[in-house]
Design an enzyme around this catalytic site. Sequence first.
Site, PDB file in Angstrom:
ATOM      1  N   CYS A   2     -66.004  70.367  90.051  1.00  0.00           N
ATOM      2  CA  CYS A   2     -65.198  69.574  89.149  1.00  0.00           C
ATOM      3  C   CYS A   2     -66.052  68.608  88.335  1.00  0.00           C
ATOM      4  O   CYS A   2     -66.938  67.957  88.865  1.00  0.00           O
ATOM      5  CB  CYS A   2     -64.132  68.746  89.867  1.00  0.00           C
ATOM      6  SG  CYS A   2     -63.012  69.754  90.834  1.00  0.00           S
ATOM      7  N   ARG A  27     -69.788  72.819  86.633  1.00  0.00           N
ATOM      8  CA  ARG A  27     -69.278  72.244  87.884  1.00  0.00           C
ATOM      9  C   ARG A  27     -67.945  72.852  88.316  1.00  0.00           C
ATOM     10  O   ARG A  27     -67.432  72.547  89.394  1.00  0.00           O
ATOM     11  CB  ARG A  27     -69.085  70.733  87.714  1.00  0.00           C
ATOM     12  CG  ARG A  27     -70.322  70.008  87.282  1.00  0.00           C
ATOM     13  CD  ARG A  27     -70.016  68.558  87.035  1.00  0.00           C
ATOM     14  NE  ARG A  27     -69.834  67.839  88.278  1.00  0.00           N
ATOM     15  CZ  ARG A  27     -70.821  67.255  88.945  1.00  0.00           C
ATOM     16  NH1 ARG A  27     -72.036  67.294  88.481  1.00  0.00           N
ATOM     17  NH2 ARG A  27     -70.585  66.625  90.070  1.00  0.00           N
ATOM     18  N   TRP A  72     -62.710  73.021  89.769  1.00  0.00           N
ATOM     19  CA  TRP A  72     -63.055  74.068  90.732  1.00  0.00           C
ATOM     20  C   TRP A  72     -62.077  73.853  91.886  1.00  0.00           C
ATOM     21  O   TRP A  72     -62.177  72.869  92.620  1.00  0.00           O
ATOM     22  CB  TRP A  72     -64.500  73.911  91.204  1.00  0.00           C
ATOM     23  CG  TRP A  72     -64.933  74.980  92.145  1.00  0.00           C
ATOM     24  CD1 TRP A  72     -65.444  76.204  91.822  1.00  0.00           C
ATOM     25  CD2 TRP A  72     -64.913  74.929  93.577  1.00  0.00           C
ATOM     26  NE1 TRP A  72     -65.742  76.915  92.962  1.00  0.00           N
ATOM     27  CE2 TRP A  72     -65.427  76.161  94.054  1.00  0.00           C
ATOM     28  CE3 TRP A  72     -64.514  73.971  94.516  1.00  0.00           C
ATOM     29  CZ2 TRP A  72     -65.553  76.463  95.415  1.00  0.00           C
ATOM     30  CZ3 TRP A  72     -64.631  74.270  95.864  1.00  0.00           C
ATOM     31  CH2 TRP A  72     -65.143  75.499  96.303  1.00  0.00           C
ATOM     32  N   ASN A  96     -62.907  64.094  91.368  1.00  0.00           N
ATOM     33  CA  ASN A  96     -63.872  65.052  91.897  1.00  0.00           C
ATOM     34  C   ASN A  96     -64.122  64.676  93.352  1.00  0.00           C
ATOM     35  O   ASN A  96     -64.539  63.560  93.644  1.00  0.00           O
ATOM     36  CB  ASN A  96     -65.182  64.952  91.089  1.00  0.00           C
ATOM     37  CG  ASN A  96     -66.302  65.771  91.709  1.00  0.00           C
ATOM     38  OD1 ASN A  96     -66.043  66.776  92.359  1.00  0.00           O
ATOM     39  ND2 ASN A  96     -67.530  65.343  91.516  1.00  0.00           N
ATOM     40  N   GLY A  97     -63.829  65.617  94.264  1.00  0.00           N
ATOM     41  CA  GLY A  97     -64.020  65.338  95.687  1.00  0.00           C
ATOM     42  C   GLY A  97     -62.850  65.890  96.480  1.00  0.00           C
ATOM     43  O   GLY A  97     -62.057  66.690  95.970  1.00  0.00           O
ATOM     44  N   GLU A 460     -83.025  85.779  99.133  1.00  0.00           N
ATOM     45  CA  GLU A 460     -82.673  85.269  97.805  1.00  0.00           C
ATOM     46  C   GLU A 460     -82.226  86.416  96.889  1.00  0.00           C
ATOM     47  O   GLU A 460     -81.263  86.280  96.127  1.00  0.00           O
ATOM     48  CB  GLU A 460     -83.880  84.501  97.220  1.00  0.00           C
ATOM     49  CG  GLU A 460     -83.678  83.913  95.846  1.00  0.00           C
ATOM     50  CD  GLU A 460     -82.514  82.957  95.707  1.00  0.00           C
ATOM     51  OE1 GLU A 460     -81.906  82.553  96.714  1.00  0.00           O
ATOM     52  OE2 GLU A 460     -82.165  82.649  94.557  1.00  0.00           O
ATOM     53  N   LYS A 464     -78.524  86.590  95.156  1.00  0.00           N
ATOM     54  CA  LYS A 464     -78.339  86.687  93.702  1.00  0.00           C
ATOM     55  C   LYS A 464     -77.388  87.833  93.357  1.00  0.00           C
ATOM     56  O   LYS A 464     -76.501  87.704  92.522  1.00  0.00           O
ATOM     57  CB  LYS A 464     -79.690  86.931  93.004  1.00  0.00           C
ATOM     58  CG  LYS A 464     -80.541  85.703  92.862  1.00  0.00           C
ATOM     59  CD  LYS A 464     -80.010  84.791  91.779  1.00  0.00           C
ATOM     60  CE  LYS A 464     -80.365  83.343  91.969  1.00  0.00           C
ATOM     61  NZ  LYS A 464     -79.778  82.626  93.107  1.00  0.00           N
ATOM     62  N   GLU A 467     -73.774  86.859  94.310  1.00  0.00           N
ATOM     63  CA  GLU A 467     -73.095  85.820  93.526  1.00  0.00           C
ATOM     64  C   GLU A 467     -72.893  86.205  92.065  1.00  0.00           C
ATOM     65  O   GLU A 467     -71.879  85.833  91.477  1.00  0.00           O
ATOM     66  CB  GLU A 467     -73.786  84.455  93.661  1.00  0.00           C
ATOM     67  CG  GLU A 467     -75.201  84.358  93.171  1.00  0.00           C
ATOM     68  CD  GLU A 467     -75.796  82.946  93.308  1.00  0.00           C
ATOM     69  OE1 GLU A 467     -77.021  82.826  93.356  1.00  0.00           O
ATOM     70  OE2 GLU A 467     -75.035  81.978  93.351  1.00  0.00           O
ATOM     71  N   HIS A 483     -82.882  96.767 114.811  1.00  0.00           N
ATOM     72  CA  HIS A 483     -82.076  96.160 115.875  1.00  0.00           C
ATOM     73  C   HIS A 483     -80.600  96.104 115.507  1.00  0.00           C
ATOM     74  O   HIS A 483     -79.866  95.257 116.013  1.00  0.00           O
ATOM     75  CB  HIS A 483     -82.620  94.761 116.208  1.00  0.00           C
ATOM     76  CG  HIS A 483     -84.003  94.798 116.755  1.00  0.00           C
ATOM     77  ND1 HIS A 483     -84.309  95.381 117.965  1.00  0.00           N
ATOM     78  CD2 HIS A 483     -85.177  94.371 116.239  1.00  0.00           C
ATOM     79  CE1 HIS A 483     -85.614  95.293 118.185  1.00  0.00           C
ATOM     80  NE2 HIS A 483     -86.167  94.692 117.138  1.00  0.00           N
ATOM     81  N   LYS A 579     -71.772  75.354  90.183  1.00  0.00           N
ATOM     82  CA  LYS A 579     -73.188  75.052  90.350  1.00  0.00           C
ATOM     83  C   LYS A 579     -73.433  73.857  91.261  1.00  0.00           C
ATOM     84  O   LYS A 579     -74.338  73.861  92.069  1.00  0.00           O
ATOM     85  CB  LYS A 579     -73.836  74.794  88.992  1.00  0.00           C
ATOM     86  CG  LYS A 579     -75.331  74.588  89.115  1.00  0.00           C
ATOM     87  CD  LYS A 579     -76.074  75.087  87.924  1.00  0.00           C
ATOM     88  CE  LYS A 579     -77.572  75.134  88.185  1.00  0.00           C
ATOM     89  NZ  LYS A 579     -77.956  76.300  89.000  1.00  0.00           N
TER      90      LYS A 579
HETATM   91  C1  G6P Z   1     -74.401  76.244  94.743  1.00  0.00           C
HETATM   92  C2  G6P Z   1     -75.108  76.979  93.620  1.00  0.00           C
HETATM   93  C3  G6P Z   1     -76.401  77.606  94.132  1.00  0.00           C
HETATM   94  C4  G6P Z   1     -77.274  76.538  94.781  1.00  0.00           C
HETATM   95  C5  G6P Z   1     -76.528  75.766  95.866  1.00  0.00           C
HETATM   96  C6  G6P Z   1     -77.296  74.524  96.292  1.00  0.00           C
HETATM   97  O1  G6P Z   1     -73.926  77.139  95.677  1.00  0.00           O
HETATM   98  O2  G6P Z   1     -74.277  77.975  93.086  1.00  0.00           O
HETATM   99  O3  G6P Z   1     -77.095  78.190  93.057  1.00  0.00           O
HETATM  100  O4  G6P Z   1     -78.389  77.140  95.338  1.00  0.00           O
HETATM  101  O5  G6P Z   1     -75.274  75.301  95.363  1.00  0.00           O
HETATM  102  O6  G6P Z   1     -77.359  73.647  95.201  1.00  0.00           O
HETATM  103  P1  G6P Z   1     -78.439  72.531  95.046  1.00  0.00           P
HETATM  104  O7  G6P Z   1     -78.081  71.825  93.778  1.00  0.00           O
HETATM  105  O8  G6P Z   1     -78.324  71.648  96.254  1.00  0.00           O
HETATM  106  O9  G6P Z   1     -79.768  73.192  94.982  1.00  0.00           O
END
Ligand code: G6P
Length: 584
Positions: A2, A27, A72, A96-97, A460, A464, A467, A483, A579
Amino acid sequence: MCGIFGYIGNDNAICRVISGLEKLEYRGYDSAGLAYVKQGEIKTIKSIGKVENLKISSCAISSKISIAHTRWATHGSATEKNCHPHTSENFAIVHNGIIENFEDLKRKLNYEFYSETDTEVVAKLLEEKYRECRKKFKVEDAVLHTIKETQDCLKGSWAIALICKLDPKKIYVFKNKSPIVVGIGKNESCVSSDINAIESDEFNFYNLEDGNIAVVKQDDVKFYDKNLNPAKLERIRQVQNKYFEDENFSHKMIKEINEIPFSIHQTAKIFDSDEFITLSKRFKKFKEITIIGCGTAYHAGLYGKYILEKYVGKKVDVVLASEYRYKTKIKSENELVIAISQSGETADTLAGVILAKESGATTVAITNVSSSSITRECNFTLLTNAGPERAVAATKSYVCQIYVLYLLACKIINKTPQRDLDRITEKFLKAFNGRFFEKYYSKQKFFFIGRLCDSSTAFEGALKLKEIAYVHSEGYPAGELKHGTLSLVDEKSLVVAILTQNIIKEKTLNAVHEVLARGADVILITQFHDIDFSGDIITLPNVCQEIAPLVSVIPLQLFSYHYAIAKGLNPDMPRHLAKSVTVE
Ligand code: G6P
C-alpha cells in the site's frame, strides 16, 4: 504494501496525488482511491485495478487538498468497497499496515460497516472518539486528542493520513511501524510512503517516528509525540533518489537488469567509505554472525554465509527474517546481525533488527534506501547504491547485495577485490540472448540446481520464475536431489544446473547425469570451458569464482522476464505481490 500520498497546496491536489500514486504503485496495485473536500463535504473516488483507472475517473476534479492510496489487499478482497480512503461522518483516512485487533474494536463500535477492512474500523473509531473530543476542544486540538485516543486503542502497524471535513486545510498523519514521510515546500506540502514519490528538490523532508503525529498545512508542519507534547524532528539529509524512465525498455524489470553494470560501478565506491572501513576493522571481534532477510534478500544472505565463511573463516547463520523474529533468542556476546533489505522497510526484517538490538547485538543494514526504517534502526549501513528499483522482482539490487558482501569479505581480510565486474556484466548482457530459454517454455517442471553458493543462485532462479512467470519451479542443492525430489524428474522437466565452483565440479555434473538419465533436458550455466557436456550451455564470463554468483544469476533473471513476456504477463506487477512488504 500500500502506498499513501497526500497533497495540500496551490496546485491541483488531485493531479498531484495521482502522480504520487503512480510512483508508489510498486507497493500495491489492486485498487486505488482518493478523498478530497468539496463545499464542506468529504468526497471519495475509488477504482479497481491500476492507478491509471483512478486517473481516468478523477481527471475532471480539482481541489487544494487530497489524500490517496494504492492498495495491496490484506483484509477483504480488491473490491471498490474495500478500496481506501475509508470514511466516517467527519473523516477520510488512508492506511498502510494492519490493525491486528480490528475485530475486537469492530464488535465494540456501534456503527454500520460497509467494507471488510481493518481500516474502516479506524475511521469509525476516530469518529467515536471525536464526538467526545469536539465537546472539549477547538477543532485542531479535538482532532489531535481524537488521534491520540484512537492510537492508544490500536494494535499492529499503521501509517495513516486523514482529512477532517471541519478542518479542511490540514492533513493529519500518525504512524506505528509503517513508514511515512512529510515534505514541506513553498506553499505546498506532501505526505508519502516513500520520499522518492515527492517530486521536488526544494522540500524539507521529515520521517515520522512511531507515535508521532504530524499536522501538515500548506506551508508548515507541527509534530507531536504520542502524548501530544510538541516534538522536534530532524530534517532528512538524504537527497531523493529519482527513478528515471527509459523508453528504450518496455518494462522496468528489463531496464533494471540492464542497469546492473552501472549499479555495480556505483556500489563499488563503498569499498573506501569510512563506515565500511570501521565495520571491517571491528568485524573480527564478533563471535556470532547472523544474516536475516526475506525473499531475494534472503538468497543474498545465503551467498553472504558462503563468502564470509570462506574468506573470513567465521561461522555465519542465515535466517529468514519472518522466522528469526519469533525464534527463541539466545543472548550471545558480541553478535553481529546483518539485515539485508532492498527497501529497508520489510516488516519482518525490521522486526528482526529491533529484536537483535534488544538482545544486545550490533546491527548492520545492507540496503538500497538510505533513509529507510531499517537504516535508521541499525548501527551501520552499507548502501548498495543500485539506484531506485521499481519492478517487483529484485534484480539489480540482488546483484549489488552480493557485491557488497563480497567487498566486505575482501576488506576484512585485506584482499583486493575483482574490480571490473561492471565492464564484464555489461559485455555479458550485450552478448547474451535473453530468448535462449524459449524452446523450453513448454516444459511442465522447472528445477534449478547447484551446490555451495550456486545453490543460492538456484533458489533465486526458481523464485524469479515463480513470481514473474507464474511457473511452478524448485531451487535445489544439487546433492539433495536424490533424497526425494529426483522422483519428480522426467522428460517433462527442465533442469538448469549452475556450476561455478571448482571443488564441486564433478559433484554437480553427477547430478546433471542423474537427471539426464531420467529424461530431463538440462541447461548448464558455467564459466568452465573443459566440461564434457553435449546439451545446452550458457558460458559465463571468466570471473573470480567467489563472485561468480553475481554473473550467473543474470541469465536466470532474463529467463523469468522473457517467459513472462511470452505469456503476456506484466513482469513489473505480478499478481498478488508487492515490492515493499511493510506488513507481516
Ligand atoms: C518482496 C519483493 C521481493 C523482495 C522481498 C524482500 O517480496 O517482491 O522482490 O526480495 O520483498 O524485500 P526487501 O526490500 O526487504 O529486500
